[in-house]
Each structure stands twice: as structure tokens, then as C-alpha cells.
Design a protein around this motif. Sequence first.
Motif, short mmCIF file in Angstrom:
data_model
loop_
_atom_site.label_atom_id
_atom_site.label_comp_id
_atom_site.label_asym_id
_atom_site.label_seq_id
_atom_site.Cartn_x
_atom_site.Cartn_y
_atom_site.Cartn_z
N ILE A 116 65.02 64.43 18.61
CA ILE A 116 64.83 65.40 19.68
C ILE A 116 66.21 65.76 20.21
CG2 ILE A 116 64.53 63.61 21.43
CD1 ILE A 116 62.54 65.43 22.81
N HIS A 117 66.44 67.04 20.45
CA HIS A 117 67.76 67.49 20.88
C HIS A 117 67.61 68.63 21.89
CE1 HIS A 117 69.72 65.11 17.76
NE2 HIS A 117 68.79 65.57 16.92
N TRP A 118 68.49 68.62 22.87
CA TRP A 118 68.55 69.70 23.86
C TRP A 118 69.97 69.78 24.39
CZ3 TRP A 118 66.19 64.99 24.64
CH2 TRP A 118 66.67 64.21 25.70
N LYS A 119 70.21 70.71 25.30
CA LYS A 119 71.55 70.87 25.87
C LYS A 119 71.70 69.92 27.07
CE LYS A 119 70.82 75.38 25.98
NZ LYS A 119 70.95 76.84 26.17
N GLY A 120 72.75 69.10 27.02
CA GLY A 120 72.96 68.15 28.11
C GLY A 120 73.53 68.78 29.35
N ALA A 121 74.06 70.00 29.23
CA ALA A 121 74.64 70.70 30.38
C ALA A 121 74.33 72.19 30.24
CB ALA A 121 76.15 70.47 30.45
N ILE A 122 73.79 72.78 31.30
CA ILE A 122 73.52 74.22 31.32
C ILE A 122 73.94 74.78 32.66
CG2 ILE A 122 71.58 74.03 29.71
CD1 ILE A 122 69.69 74.37 32.08
N VAL A 133 69.44 72.85 40.66
CA VAL A 133 70.76 72.50 40.13
C VAL A 133 70.95 71.00 40.26
CG1 VAL A 133 71.79 74.74 40.69
CG2 VAL A 133 71.84 72.90 42.38
N GLY A 134 71.97 70.49 39.54
CA GLY A 134 72.25 69.06 39.58
C GLY A 134 71.50 68.32 38.49
N LYS A 135 71.14 67.07 38.79
CA LYS A 135 70.46 66.22 37.81
C LYS A 135 69.00 66.64 37.69
CE LYS A 135 73.44 62.36 39.15
NZ LYS A 135 73.50 61.02 39.79
N ILE A 136 68.59 66.97 36.47
CA ILE A 136 67.23 67.42 36.21
C ILE A 136 66.55 66.41 35.28
CG2 ILE A 136 65.79 69.29 35.34
CD1 ILE A 136 67.42 70.10 37.74
N SER A 137 65.32 66.06 35.60
CA SER A 137 64.53 65.16 34.76
C SER A 137 63.12 65.74 34.63
CB SER A 137 64.47 63.75 35.36
OG SER A 137 63.72 62.88 34.53
N LEU A 138 62.72 66.02 33.39
CA LEU A 138 61.41 66.61 33.13
C LEU A 138 60.69 65.77 32.07
CD1 LEU A 138 62.51 70.34 32.85
CD2 LEU A 138 61.28 69.32 34.76
N ALA A 196 58.82 60.94 26.72
CA ALA A 196 60.20 60.69 27.12
C ALA A 196 60.51 61.54 28.34
CB ALA A 196 61.16 61.02 25.98
N GLN A 197 61.59 61.19 29.00
CA GLN A 197 62.11 62.00 30.09
C GLN A 197 63.28 62.83 29.56
OE1 GLN A 197 61.04 62.50 33.23
NE2 GLN A 197 59.29 61.12 32.97
N ILE A 198 63.19 64.14 29.71
CA ILE A 198 64.26 65.04 29.26
C ILE A 198 65.22 65.23 30.43
CG2 ILE A 198 64.77 67.28 28.24
CD1 ILE A 198 62.97 65.39 26.57
N ARG A 199 66.39 64.63 30.32
CA ARG A 199 67.35 64.64 31.42
C ARG A 199 68.59 65.43 31.04
NH1 ARG A 199 65.42 59.11 31.49
NH2 ARG A 199 64.28 58.67 33.42
N PHE A 200 69.03 66.30 31.93
CA PHE A 200 70.23 67.09 31.72
C PHE A 200 70.79 67.51 33.08
CE2 PHE A 200 66.43 69.66 31.45
CZ PHE A 200 66.69 70.73 32.29
N PHE A 201 71.95 68.12 33.06
CA PHE A 201 72.63 68.51 34.29
C PHE A 201 72.73 70.03 34.35
CE2 PHE A 201 76.20 69.23 37.16
CZ PHE A 201 75.92 68.33 38.19
N THR A 202 72.28 70.60 35.47
CA THR A 202 72.37 72.04 35.67
C THR A 202 73.49 72.33 36.66
OG1 THR A 202 70.00 72.34 35.28
CG2 THR A 202 71.15 74.11 36.40
N ARG A 226 84.75 66.89 37.52
CA ARG A 226 84.40 68.28 37.77
C ARG A 226 82.97 68.44 38.29
NH1 ARG A 226 87.57 72.26 34.24
NH2 ARG A 226 89.57 71.20 34.02
N GLY A 227 82.49 67.44 39.03
CA GLY A 227 81.15 67.53 39.60
C GLY A 227 80.05 67.54 38.56
N PHE A 228 80.30 66.93 37.42
CA PHE A 228 79.37 66.96 36.28
C PHE A 228 78.83 65.56 36.03
CE2 PHE A 228 79.13 66.18 31.65
CZ PHE A 228 78.03 66.97 31.36
N SER A 229 77.55 65.48 35.65
CA SER A 229 76.92 64.21 35.31
C SER A 229 76.14 64.35 34.01
CB SER A 229 75.96 63.75 36.42
OG SER A 229 76.63 63.60 37.65
N PHE A 230 75.96 63.24 33.33
CA PHE A 230 75.10 63.23 32.15
C PHE A 230 74.36 61.91 32.08
CE2 PHE A 230 79.15 61.52 30.76
CZ PHE A 230 78.80 60.45 29.96
N TYR A 231 73.31 61.88 31.27
CA TYR A 231 72.45 60.69 31.20
C TYR A 231 72.64 60.02 29.85
CZ TYR A 231 68.48 57.61 31.94
OH TYR A 231 67.68 56.51 32.12
N SER A 232 72.85 58.70 29.88
CA SER A 232 72.99 57.90 28.67
C SER A 232 71.71 57.09 28.46
CB SER A 232 74.20 56.96 28.81
OG SER A 232 74.27 56.07 27.71
#
Length: 535
Positions: free
Chosen positions: A144-150, A198-203, A213-219, A470-476
Motif C-alpha cells: 500500500i502506498h500514498w503520499k506522506g506529505a501533501i 491541515v497538520g497530522k491526518i489519520s484516516l 490500517a490507519q493511513i497517516r500523512f501530513f497536510t 520546517r513544521g513538517f511531521s511524518f509517521y513511522s
Amino acid sequence: MVELDPIVSWPIAILVLLILLIAGLFPLYFYWKKGVSSSRLLVKGLLFLGFWLSLSWIVLAPNRQKEAGDDAVLVYSDSVDRDQLNFWKDSLAIQKNRRLDQYQKGTEKVYLLGNDFELDHLYQFKDLDFEWIIPQNKTQIKSIHWKGAIRKGEIQRLNYSVYSPQEESILRVGSISDTLLLEKGWNSGAVEFLPAGVGKISLPLILDLDTLAQIRFFTQASQPKKYHFQVGFPGAEIRTLSNWLRGKGETVTEQIQLSRQTFLQSGPDSDSLEIQLVDPGQLSKKAIQDWVKEGKGSLVVLNVSDPASVASQVNKLFGTGFQVDKISSEISRQLSSGVEALPFQWKEMSGQELIQERSIAIQEIEGVKVAISLIQESFPLMLEGNESEYEQIWSELLGKLEPDESNSIQLGAPVLLGVNQGIRLTDQDSLPSYLLGGMDTVHLRKSAINPYLAEGEFQTSESGWIEGDRGFSFYSYGPSELPLMHVTNRVHQIQESNPNQVGSSQQIKKPLSPWIGLVGMLLFLGGMWLEPKVS
């Protein structure tokens, strides 16, 4: 079929064997000069040739070419149930099977059955030709793949490979994506959706009623844009859209034509407009035509009443290829979002993108994007308090028209704990040489081609949300989340370390036993020692 694979290079092997052959047969000439009988010479020659051939067996190392599936073993983990084991034994027509802790390394083809292998389980297979099989008895995600930052307003795209044990299942992302119908077995595809906030998104990624699964990315918040409305009359549709843009912090200017010579201007002057929104009556104005042709920004045509005429005019002015079909005799059609649109649909044309059930068409011409909307009334959504649906409609359109951000971060997801991950940073002001992400440092390499681009690779050493520069977060994602993807990475890591890895349909080499040559050498040496004594 038998092939030779010398233990040294071919020239050296041939040279050594040729020298030994000459050295061994040359003494027969002196025996013949001494008058040794022909029968004894024949025996001596045959014994030496037998020794020489046995030595050649060892030096040339013959092997037998076999189809990979001719001699195979099924190795399975403890978690594999009996039904799955029997199913794959029958499917692959394999007689031999071994539990993982009982397997003794050999040279045969290995089919590895299971979905819970640790890296130390797999090391024993790193020099072997093996094929990994995932048990098919429960819902699971292979990839499964998606964009980690949008950026806010950007469409998120999720690609998946999911196994469903049910005859029919419904897959969706939270409650904001379209639903996808899955069949029994492995299903691959993609789904697009527009996240809110905006910010940390979890869907949640939901299959029927189960969360896979939880799809987590940063907007990231989008940088303010400049919008200009130029219309003959600002109806409720235009007023609602302009107010909504202002509410998002965008710069909005308006020019309303009250009469042939009278215009009402509102908002700050802007020398660098990015998106103009006009009604069809403004297309005849040379200023707008020149603005588009000079590539100063994107153009949206709203409040359309005669789509065919407007499409023809736009095509003639800007070289686009819009074509429209009437699909109903009604005065309007209702989209699934609840908004009213003209009873027309845009035709699928090369180089165009159609959205909102083909009620909006977008085409890029020489770096400039032109869009025509057949939506008549979307403002009732705001009156009904359905702002999220309204935002999804217009964010999708404007997100495809907006120019590139002056700085952005591109990161693939999911980021797996301890697995290499690439990252790209674009910045038109200044590019750093590194980024910080939690306890990790990401070193960046500046592109030799693009002076505003830098790239790097990193591995996370901690799981969960990681705060970056730079005010950016990602999920590991740790091993307990997306477990099959972690196993997939381990298997690929072992397979890639073996340059001789082959597929199941190819041939494999099975060396013939060197003991044949060794025993032959001992027997013929013994015969050569005994021959003078018994003669």
C-alpha cells in the motif's frame, strides 16, 4: 542436461589437465622402448586415463540443469494451518515439506510459505533460489502506498494490493473516498480522495466493517494564492465562492461590469494574478486573452449557459480541444454531491482532465491551464452547512490549477521502521544540506540539474509521529502496523542479496557429487600401484 562449471577458469583448467595427460601418457613410450608387452601398456594406459578422468570430474565440476520445480521443498512457518499447507502442496505438486525449524539447507528449489518471517529466519535462504508464498486465508495488505506529505487542497492517491477472503467486499478510506468493490482473492488498484484539515491526518482504511490500517500523512497549509473574479453580475454562486476563498486566507480581487464603460473594482491591486475566474461574456476582452496567451496564470470559465458555444469560443481563442455532449433533455442534472449542473458532459479528449462527474474539463496549453465548469449552483451546500462537500468540489478544481509551491516536501508513505526511505525537498529560496526528523538526521544531495531540488535517503530509528524541520511531521510504522509489508521488505532484502536468484519457471543447477571423482581417483591410484606387483 549436464553442464560443466570448472572450479577455476576454463583456460587454467584445460592447461592443467592437458599437462597432466601428457605427463601421464609420456612414460608409456619408454615402457614400449623397453619391450613391455602391449597388454601391460594397455592396462597402464587405461588405469592412468581412469585416474585422469576422475581428476577431471573434480576440476570441471559437472552439474545437471533442472527445471526449478522438478526438485522442490515447501518450507512453512508455525502459523500456517494444515488446510493452507495441503492446498499449496497440491497446487504446486510438491511432495516434500518441512517446518521452518526442521529445514536443512540443500540445493533444491524452496517455496517459503508464511507471513510472519523475521530476518534471522530468512538468512539461511540468502544463497538459494526461493519463492515466497503468502497464505490466503485472511484479510491482509501486501502493499500500500500514498503520499506522506501533501498541500491543503491537493488530492491524495492511495495504491493498494489487498487480499479479501469474501466473495464481495467494500473498501474505502474513512468516509471521504469512493467505495471500491473487491472480489475474493488479491485485489490491486487505486483510490483518490480529498482530505480536509491541515497538520497530522489519520484516516482508517476500511474493508467492510474492519479497519485494515490507519493511513497517516501530513497536510501542509497551502501558501496564499491570488484569485481575480471578472464577471458581468456577481450572483450567489460567485459571491459564495469568493467569500469562501477569502475565508481560507487567499487574496481575492473582483471586477464587476456594471455597464459597457463602468466597472466596479474591489480588493487590493495585484500585479501577479495566478487564477482568473470569468463568465463567458469576458472572453471577448483582449486583456484576458493576452493574459492567458502570455502564460500569466490559469483561467476558469464559470456561469456557462451554452456549453457548445463557449467550448467553440475557447478552442478558437486558446487552441484547446473541448467538446461537449448533451445527455438529458432536462434543464439540469444533479451530481452525486448534490450540486446542480447543466445536462451536459465533457467528452474524453487527449490531454484533458475531467472531474466532478465530467462536469468540469481542464486542459493545459503551453504551460497555462484553462478550465470550463458546467456547475450551476453549488452555493446551496454552504447554506445547508455542508461546507466539507463544497470544499471538496472547489479544492479539487483549484488544486489542479494552482501553480507549484515555492517550497515543498515530497515523501512516500508508509515510512517503515528501519527501512530506507527517499525524500525530496524543493525550495526556491535556500536549500539546506540536511533535515532533522526526530532523533535522525537526513543528509541531502543537491541536484546537479535543478538548483532548487535536493534529495536524500534515511532510515527511521523510532516509530510513531516524528517531528521534522520546517513544521513538517511524518509517521513511522513499526512492525505491529502493516506487518505483511515489513515481511515483504525482509524477503526482498534477502532475495536482492542473491545475484543468482531465479524464477520458478527457469532452470537451476544441481552439482553432481564430487565424491564420484574422489573415489575414482583412489581406485585408479590403487590400481596403478598394484599393477607392477601383479605383473
